[in-house]
Write a protein that holds these residues in place. Structure first.
Motif, short mmCIF file in Angstrom:
data_model
loop_
_atom_site.label_atom_id
_atom_site.label_comp_id
_atom_site.label_asym_id
_atom_site.label_seq_id
_atom_site.Cartn_x
_atom_site.Cartn_y
_atom_site.Cartn_z
N ASP A 151 0.83 -1.20 0.00
CA ASP A 151 0.00 0.00 0.00
C ASP A 151 0.87 1.26 0.00
N ALA A 152 1.99 1.20 0.75
CA ALA A 152 2.90 2.34 0.75
C ALA A 152 3.46 2.58 -0.64
N GLY A 153 3.87 1.50 -1.31
CA GLY A 153 4.36 1.64 -2.68
C GLY A 153 3.28 2.13 -3.62
N GLY A 154 2.04 1.62 -3.44
CA GLY A 154 0.94 2.06 -4.29
C GLY A 154 0.58 3.51 -4.08
N ARG A 157 3.15 5.62 -5.71
CA ARG A 157 2.98 5.60 -7.17
C ARG A 157 1.81 6.50 -7.59
N HIS A 158 0.70 6.48 -6.85
CA HIS A 158 -0.43 7.35 -7.17
C HIS A 158 -0.06 8.82 -7.03
N ILE A 160 2.95 10.04 -7.45
CA ILE A 160 3.79 10.34 -8.61
C ILE A 160 2.94 10.59 -9.85
N ARG A 161 1.94 9.75 -10.06
CA ARG A 161 1.08 9.92 -11.23
C ARG A 161 0.32 11.24 -11.17
N ARG A 162 -0.12 11.62 -9.97
CA ARG A 162 -0.83 12.89 -9.82
C ARG A 162 0.11 14.06 -10.13
N VAL A 163 1.34 13.99 -9.67
CA VAL A 163 2.32 15.04 -9.94
C VAL A 163 2.63 15.10 -11.44
N ILE A 164 2.79 13.92 -12.06
CA ILE A 164 3.08 13.88 -13.50
C ILE A 164 1.95 14.55 -14.29
N ARG A 193 8.26 9.07 -14.18
CA ARG A 193 7.70 7.86 -14.80
C ARG A 193 8.57 6.64 -14.53
N ARG A 194 9.89 6.82 -14.62
CA ARG A 194 10.79 5.69 -14.34
C ARG A 194 10.64 5.24 -12.89
N GLY A 195 10.53 6.20 -11.96
CA GLY A 195 10.33 5.84 -10.57
C GLY A 195 9.02 5.11 -10.36
N SER A 196 7.97 5.55 -11.03
CA SER A 196 6.67 4.89 -10.92
C SER A 196 6.72 3.47 -11.47
N ILE A 197 7.41 3.30 -12.60
CA ILE A 197 7.52 1.96 -13.20
C ILE A 197 8.33 1.04 -12.29
#
Length: 497
Positions: A151-154, A157-158, A160-164, A193-197
Motif C-alpha cells: 500500500d505504501a508503494g501504491g 505511485r499514485h 507520482i502519477r498525480r504530480v506527472i 515515470r521511471r520511478g513509478s515503473i
C-alpha cells in the motif's frame, strides 16, 4: 534390560543425540548469521559469504536466508537415510528368516513403554495444535505486513502519477512561451515515470513471489500436521487393538512425516530469519532512507538534492508572486478597483512561501486581505482588452491589458497555481512521508507480533519434530516388545506374561 531390547534401543538413542547436536550447532550458527546478513553462506555462490544486504529482488539474498534453516534440512536427510538403512536391515532379516528369539519382559516394562507412547503422543498432539494456531497467526501477520508495504508503494505511485499529470498540464501551458521550463518539466516527468515503473514492477513481482512462498508454507504446515494428527490417533487405536501390521504401516508413514516435519522446521526457521531481516531493514530505513536496501524498491530522493529543489521551487514562486503583487499595486495606484480593493484596504495575491533563505511552505497561513493566485484569472478577465473591442472602448471600460499579454500572464499564473497545489505531494515524495509513515506503523504495531508469531511457529515445529523422533523410536521399541505375543483387546500386558 534384556540384551535384544538394548540392541534395538541403543542405535536410536545415538541417532537422537547426534541429530540434536546438529540441531543445536546449526541453530547457533543460524542465529549468528541472522545478526549479520553479509556473513551468511550463499548456496548459489559455493557457500561463500553473501556479502549483500536485505534485498527482496536478489536471489542470492533468498538463497542465503533459506540456508539458515540448514539444521532442519540436515536432520531430515539423516533421519531419512537412517530410516532407509533400518528398513533395509529389517527386510533383510525377514527374507533370510533370521528371527530374533522371543524374550520375556516383566509386566512393568509393558506399562512403561505404553505410558511413554501415550505421553509422547499427547505432547505431539499439543505441539501440533500450537503449530496450527501459530501457522494461522503467522499467515495473518505476514499478509498484513505485506499489504502495508505494498500500500505504501501504491500510494507513492499514485502521488507520482498525480504530480506527472499536473506537470504535463504545466508543460502544455508554458511550452509556447518558455522553452527552458518546457525542457525541465519534460526531464522531470520522465524521471518520475521511471520511478513509478520501478515501484510498480517491484510490487507486481514481489506480491506474486511472496504470496506463493507464504501460501506454500502455510498449506505445507497444515497438511503435514493434520495428517500427522490423524496418524497419531490411529496409532493409539491400533496399539490398543494390537494389530501389528497396521502399527508397522503407521510407523512407516510417521517416519516419512517426521522427515517432512524436519524439512518444515528448516523452512520455518528461514521465515523466522526473514521476519528478523524485514524488521531490521525497516528500522534502518527509518534512520537513514537514502542509505538502505529498501531505497532500491521504494526510492526516495537524496535529502541534499531534494532540499535544494524544494528551495528553488519556493524561491521561484515567491519571486513571481512578489513581482506580481508589485505590478498589481501599480495598477491599483492608477485607480482600478477591479484589481482588488476592499473595505479593509488593498489586497494582493497570497504568497504561501516565506522569504529567503528557507522559503518554507505555509499554505494555510495566508493573510485575509490576499487572494489565491488561482482567482487572479477572474480579475484578469475583467481588465483584458479582447480583440473584438476597440482600444477606445477598452480604455473607457477599464480594460487596459492586451489579450496577448493576458494569455501569457494566465499561463504563468495557472502554472504557479498548479505548482502550489502539488507542492505538498512533492514534499511528500522527496521526504518519503507516506513510506515512512507506513514503516513506522509496522515497527510500532506489527513487527513485534510478526517476529513473535514466526518464532512460535518455528519453535513449535522444532518441538514437534523432536517429539516425533522420540515417539517413532518408542513405537519401534514397543512393536519389537510385542512381537510374537498375544494380547487381549485393550490389554497392555500380553497373555504369556
Amino acid at each position: 534390560m534384556p540384551k535384544s531390547y538394548g540392541g534395538v534401543l541403543v542405535p536410536f538413542v545415538l541417532l537422537l543425540i547426534s541429530t540434536n547436536m546438529v540441531a543445536q550447532k546449526s541453530l547457533v550458527f543460524g542465529l549468528i548469521d541472522g545478526d549479520d546478513i553479509s556473513r551468511r553462506p550463499d548456496p548459489l555462490h559455493q557457500l561463500k559469504s553473501y556479502n549483500g544486504t536485505y534485498n527482496l529482488g536478489d536471489k542470492h539474498y533468498w538463497a542465503s536466508a533459506a540456508y539458515t534453516g540448514i539444521h532442519g534440512y540436515a536432520i531430515a536427510g539423516i533421519w531419512l537415510l537412517f530410516g532407509l538403512g533400518f528398513g533395509s536391515y529389517i527386510l533383510f532379516k525377514y527374507f533370510h528368516g533370521n528371527s530374533t528369539p522371543i524374550v520375556e519382559y516383566p509386566p512393568s516394562s509393558y506399562i512403561l513403554m505404553f505410558s511413554l507412547v501415550v505421553l509422547f503422543t499427547i505432547l505431539a498432539i499439543v505441539a501440533s495444535s500450537v503449530i496450527l494456531a501459530a501457522n494461522n497467526g503467522f499467515e495473518h501477520r505476514v499478509e498484513r505486513l505485506r499489504q502495508t508495504i505494498f500500500d505504501a508503494g501504491g500510494d507513492t505511485r499514485h502521488t507520482i502519477r498525480r504530480v506527472i499529470k499536473v506537470l504535463l498540464n504545466m508543460q502544455t501551458l508554458l511550452s509556447p512561451y518558455n522553452s527552458q521550463a518546457d525542457q525541465m518539466l519534460n526531464v522531470t516527468t520522465h524521471r518520475l515515470r521511471r520511478g513509478s515503473i520501478t515501484i510498480q514492477q517491484f510490487v507486481d513481482k514481489t506480491r506474486h513471489t511472496s504470496n506463493e512462498a507464504i501460501r506454500t508454507l502455510y498449506v505445507a504446515n497444515i497438511v503435514v500436521v493434520t495428517i500427522n494428527l490423524v496418524l497419531l490417533v490411529t496409532a493409539l487405536v491400533l496399539l490398543v487393538w494390537h494389530w501389528p501390521l497396521g502399527f508397522i504401516i503407521i510407523i512407516l508413514c510417521c517416519w516419512i512425516l517426521t522427515t517432512l516435519s524436519w524439512v518444515l522446521t528448516g523452512f520455518d526457521f528461514f521465515f523466522h530469519t526473514f521476519a528478523e531481516d524485514t524488521c531490521s531493514a525497516l528500522e534502518d530505513f527509518q534512520q537513514n532512507p537514502q542509505n538502505n536496501s529498501l531505497q532500491l524498491i521504494l526510492p526516495c530522493a537524496e535529502s541534499g538534492t531534494s532540499d535544494k529543489i524544494l528551495v528553488q521551487i519556493g524561491s521561484t514562486v515567491h519571486n513571481f508572486i512578489t513581482q506580481l503583487n508589485s505590478k498589481l499595486r501599480e495598477v491599483q495606484g492608477l485607480g482600478s478597483n477591479d484589481i482588488g480593493e476592499n473595505s479593509s484596504g488593498t489586497r494582493g495575491v497570497c504568497d504561501p512561501f516565506s522569504g529567503a533563505p528557507n522559503y518554507i511552505f505555509t499554505a494555510d497561513l495566508c493573510p485575509k486581505d490576499t487572494i489565491p493566485i488561482g482567482e487572479l484569472k477572474y480579475v484578469l478577465s475583467r481588465v483584458t482588452c479582447y480583440g473584438e473591442n476597440s482600444t477606445g472602448n477598452c480604455a473607457g471600460e477599464g480594460r487596459f491589458i492586451p489579450q496577448a499579454s493576458s494569455v501569457i500572464l494566465f499561463a504563468y499564473t495557472q502554472s504557479i497555481q498548479d505548482l502550489i497545489e502539488i507542492f505538498p505531494d512533492l514534499l511528500s515524495l522527496t521526504q518519503c512521508s507516506k513510506v515512512k509513515q507506513a514503516f513506522a506503523n509496522i515497527l510500532q504495531h506489527q513487527c513485534r507480533p510478526f517476529r513473535r508469531s514466526a518464532r512460535i511457529l518455528w519453535s513449535s515445529m522444532l518441538s514437534l519434530s523432536i517429539i516425533m523422533v522420540l515417539l517413532v523410536l518408542t513405537w519401534i521399541v514397543k512393536a519389537h516388545q510385542e512381537t510374537g505375543r498375544s494380547f487381549d483387546t485393550c490389554s497392555i500386558i500380553p497373555k504369556s506374561a
